[in-house]
Design a protein around this motif. Structure first.
Motif, mmCIF file in Angstrom:
data_model
loop_
_atom_site.group_PDB
_atom_site.id
_atom_site.type_symbol
_atom_site.label_atom_id
_atom_site.label_comp_id
_atom_site.label_asym_id
_atom_site.label_seq_id
_atom_site.Cartn_x
_atom_site.Cartn_y
_atom_site.Cartn_z
ATOM 1 N N TYR A 102 -21.316 -40.372 23.694
ATOM 2 C CA TYR A 102 -21.712 -39.262 24.554
ATOM 3 C C TYR A 102 -23.165 -38.906 24.306
ATOM 4 O O TYR A 102 -23.726 -39.200 23.252
ATOM 5 N N THR A 103 -23.782 -38.294 25.311
ATOM 6 C CA THR A 103 -25.185 -37.896 25.218
ATOM 7 C C THR A 103 -25.289 -36.383 25.311
ATOM 8 O O THR A 103 -24.576 -35.732 26.082
ATOM 9 N N LEU A 104 -26.194 -35.827 24.503
ATOM 10 C CA LEU A 104 -26.457 -34.387 24.504
ATOM 11 C C LEU A 104 -27.842 -34.146 25.096
ATOM 12 O O LEU A 104 -28.831 -34.750 24.666
ATOM 13 N N PHE A 105 -27.905 -33.249 26.076
ATOM 14 C CA PHE A 105 -29.160 -32.961 26.755
ATOM 15 C C PHE A 105 -29.769 -31.659 26.235
ATOM 16 O O PHE A 105 -29.055 -30.737 25.844
ATOM 17 N N ASN A 106 -31.094 -31.595 26.263
ATOM 18 C CA ASN A 106 -31.792 -30.391 25.833
ATOM 19 C C ASN A 106 -31.691 -29.266 26.857
ATOM 20 O O ASN A 106 -31.847 -28.096 26.521
ATOM 21 N N GLN A 107 -31.441 -29.636 28.099
ATOM 22 C CA GLN A 107 -31.286 -28.647 29.167
ATOM 23 C C GLN A 107 -30.175 -29.084 30.105
ATOM 24 O O GLN A 107 -29.744 -30.233 30.084
ATOM 25 N N HIS A 108 -29.696 -28.157 30.901
ATOM 26 C CA HIS A 108 -28.581 -28.457 31.793
ATOM 27 C C HIS A 108 -28.986 -29.447 32.879
ATOM 28 O O HIS A 108 -30.105 -29.405 33.395
ATOM 29 N N LYS A 109 -28.050 -30.321 33.189
ATOM 30 C CA LYS A 109 -28.240 -31.281 34.261
ATOM 31 C C LYS A 109 -27.297 -30.935 35.411
ATOM 32 O O LYS A 109 -26.277 -30.258 35.228
ATOM 33 N N SER A 110 -27.637 -31.429 36.574
ATOM 34 C CA SER A 110 -26.782 -31.221 37.734
ATOM 35 C C SER A 110 -26.020 -32.492 38.036
ATOM 36 O O SER A 110 -26.553 -33.603 37.881
ATOM 37 N N ILE A 111 -24.784 -32.338 38.463
ATOM 38 C CA ILE A 111 -23.977 -33.513 38.798
ATOM 39 C C ILE A 111 -24.574 -34.273 39.968
ATOM 40 O O ILE A 111 -24.323 -35.467 40.153
ATOM 41 N N LEU A 112 -25.417 -33.590 40.749
ATOM 42 C CA LEU A 112 -26.049 -34.241 41.893
ATOM 43 C C LEU A 112 -27.102 -35.248 41.441
ATOM 44 O O LEU A 112 -27.297 -36.284 42.076
ATOM 45 N N GLU A 113 -27.785 -34.949 40.322
ATOM 46 C CA GLU A 113 -28.818 -35.861 39.837
ATOM 47 C C GLU A 113 -28.273 -36.870 38.824
ATOM 48 O O GLU A 113 -28.914 -37.883 38.553
ATOM 49 N N ASN A 114 -27.125 -36.591 38.244
ATOM 50 C CA ASN A 114 -26.519 -37.501 37.259
ATOM 51 C C ASN A 114 -25.085 -37.801 37.662
ATOM 52 O O ASN A 114 -24.152 -37.517 36.928
ATOM 53 N N ASN A 115 -24.896 -38.387 38.792
ATOM 54 C CA ASN A 115 -23.552 -38.673 39.293
ATOM 55 C C ASN A 115 -23.140 -40.091 38.900
ATOM 56 O O ASN A 115 -22.964 -40.967 39.733
ATOM 57 N N ARG A 116 -22.983 -40.309 37.606
ATOM 58 C CA ARG A 116 -22.602 -41.634 37.113
ATOM 59 C C ARG A 116 -21.091 -41.793 37.124
ATOM 60 O O ARG A 116 -20.354 -40.837 36.872
ATOM 61 N N GLU A 117 -20.647 -43.017 37.361
ATOM 62 C CA GLU A 117 -19.221 -43.300 37.330
ATOM 63 C C GLU A 117 -18.747 -43.471 35.888
ATOM 64 O O GLU A 117 -19.526 -43.771 34.990
ATOM 65 N N ASN A 118 -17.435 -43.297 35.691
ATOM 66 C CA ASN A 118 -16.813 -43.471 34.369
ATOM 67 C C ASN A 118 -17.434 -42.571 33.305
ATOM 68 O O ASN A 118 -17.573 -42.961 32.142
ATOM 69 N N THR A 119 -17.835 -41.393 33.711
ATOM 70 C CA THR A 119 -18.333 -40.404 32.754
ATOM 71 C C THR A 119 -17.640 -39.072 33.000
ATOM 72 O O THR A 119 -17.151 -38.801 34.105
ATOM 73 N N ILE A 120 -17.603 -38.254 31.973
ATOM 74 C CA ILE A 120 -17.020 -36.921 32.068
ATOM 75 C C ILE A 120 -18.059 -35.910 31.620
ATOM 76 O O ILE A 120 -18.645 -36.049 30.537
ATOM 77 N N LYS A 121 -18.295 -34.910 32.478
ATOM 78 C CA LYS A 121 -19.300 -33.907 32.192
ATOM 79 C C LYS A 121 -18.675 -32.686 31.531
ATOM 80 O O LYS A 121 -17.551 -32.310 31.840
ATOM 81 N N ALA A 122 -19.434 -32.089 30.605
ATOM 82 C CA ALA A 122 -18.942 -30.905 29.912
ATOM 83 C C ALA A 122 -20.136 -30.059 29.478
ATOM 84 O O ALA A 122 -21.296 -30.431 29.683
ATOM 85 N N ASN A 123 -19.847 -28.921 28.874
ATOM 86 C CA ASN A 123 -20.882 -28.063 28.316
ATOM 87 C C ASN A 123 -20.544 -27.745 26.864
ATOM 88 O O ASN A 123 -19.441 -27.285 26.569
ATOM 89 N N ASP A 124 -21.499 -28.020 25.984
ATOM 90 C CA ASP A 124 -21.283 -27.867 24.546
ATOM 91 C C ASP A 124 -22.305 -26.874 23.995
ATOM 92 O O ASP A 124 -23.516 -27.101 24.104
ATOM 93 N N TYR A 125 -21.807 -25.783 23.389
ATOM 94 C CA TYR A 125 -22.700 -24.770 22.823
ATOM 95 C C TYR A 125 -22.292 -24.480 21.385
ATOM 96 O O TYR A 125 -21.107 -24.264 21.103
ATOM 97 N N LYS A 126 -23.278 -24.451 20.518
ATOM 98 C CA LYS A 126 -23.030 -24.132 19.119
ATOM 99 C C LYS A 126 -23.193 -22.627 18.922
ATOM 100 O O LYS A 126 -24.240 -22.066 19.248
ATOM 101 N N VAL A 127 -22.163 -21.981 18.392
ATOM 102 C CA VAL A 127 -22.176 -20.536 18.209
ATOM 103 C C VAL A 127 -21.747 -20.187 16.783
ATOM 104 O O VAL A 127 -21.263 -21.039 16.037
#
Length: 285
Positions: A102-127
């Motif tokens: 999996y890849t961690l991004f420094n900022q939020h991405k949109s599914i419209l710009e990263n619409n790759r197949e065989n991937t699952i999108k999520a949001n991960d926050y350290k609290v």
């Protein structure tokens, strides 16, 4: 290369040594009686050979052998325990984690710009929650279907595709009394309310992760439903990724989980070796 943990079979060579010291005591005792009887018959009781089987010397050796057997038992027990824990941690990841990396991004991405197949999108926050470093992972139903096996009921898995303020923690982090309670966690500067609905057995022991519905989390943070900051690849090669982001492979997850499973036991392992060596030296001298 991945972490190559020790197989329990590799310690089996120590068992013959353990059995040898168990049977050595009665063997020496029998030899002592035979030699004493023989020397008595031929009037050689006080020859130097009898000193090797002197009763006092025998008792001292037997006492030392007892301590040595105790030391070997402690050493074998502790090492086999640590090996079993490492193997269990590795097998959990191998069996239940299905993404390649999996890849961690420094900022939020949109599914419209990263619409790759065989991937699952999520949001991960350290609290920070209850003095613990906690990861709030906003996912949908497909995460539990394809990315990772989590031991929760299907009805609960379906609820992760809805906009509900529910949360599940690792089962060791909560008690039965916590089920049904409402809590508040500060995520990205926003105080978000959740209802604790279940515990689960986590596969990655290196991280404390609480799962929440992605739709609900994004709404509370003012994000579009299609925005995400972590992407799980169900297949593919990490070398095919052509951008510079943090990448975590399944093998890395496995190694971290194994290390975490025995974290803090280094001193105990050193002590077990010290006990074994001291017993051997004590027996020899």
């Amino acid at each position: 290369k991945g972490h190559e943990f020790v197989k329990s079979e590799n310690l089996l060579y120590l068992f013959p040594l353990f059995l040898f010291f168990i049977v050595l005591k009665p063997i020496i005792a029998v030899l002592n009686l035979i030699m004493l009887a023989l020397f008595e018959k031929v009037r050689l009781r006080y020859l130097w050979l009898s000193c090797l089987f002197d009763s006092n010397n025998l008792n001292r050796k037997i006492t030392m052998m007892r301590f040595l057997v105790i030391g070997i038992t402690i050493f074998l027990g502790l090492n086999m325990l640590f090996v079993s824990v490492r193997e269990a941690a590795g097998k959990l990841v191998e069996k239940n984690v299905h993404y390649s990396f999996y890849t961690l991004f420094n900022q939020h991405k949109s599914i419209l710009e990263n619409n790759r197949e065989n991937t699952i999108k999520a949001n991960d926050y350290k609290v920070k929650y209850n003095n613990s470093n906690l990861h709030i992972l906003g996912v949908e139903e497909n995460y539990f279907r394809y990315a990772e096996n989590i031991d929760i009921k299907d009805d609960l898995i379906n609820e992760f595709s809805l906009e509900q303020g529910i949360i599940i923690f690792p089962d060791y982090y909560i008690s039965k009394d916590d089920i049904g309670s409402e809590i508040e966690i500060k995520v990205e500067g926003e105080n978000i309310k959740f209802k604790v609905v279940s515990g689960y057995r986590n596969n990655d022991l290196s991280r404390l992760v609480a799962f929440v519905p992605k739709r609900y989390l994004n709404k509370q943070l003012g994000l579009e439903n299609g925005e995400f900051n972590v992407e799980y690849y169900l297949e593919g090669n990490v070398d095919d990724i052509d951008y510079d982001y943090e990448v975590v492979t399944k093998e890395m997850v496995k190694v971290r989980s194994i290390k975490k499973s025995v974290q803090g036991t280094d001193l105990v392992e050193i002590i077990s070796w010290a006990v074994l060596l001291s017993m051997i030296i004590f027996f020899m001298y």
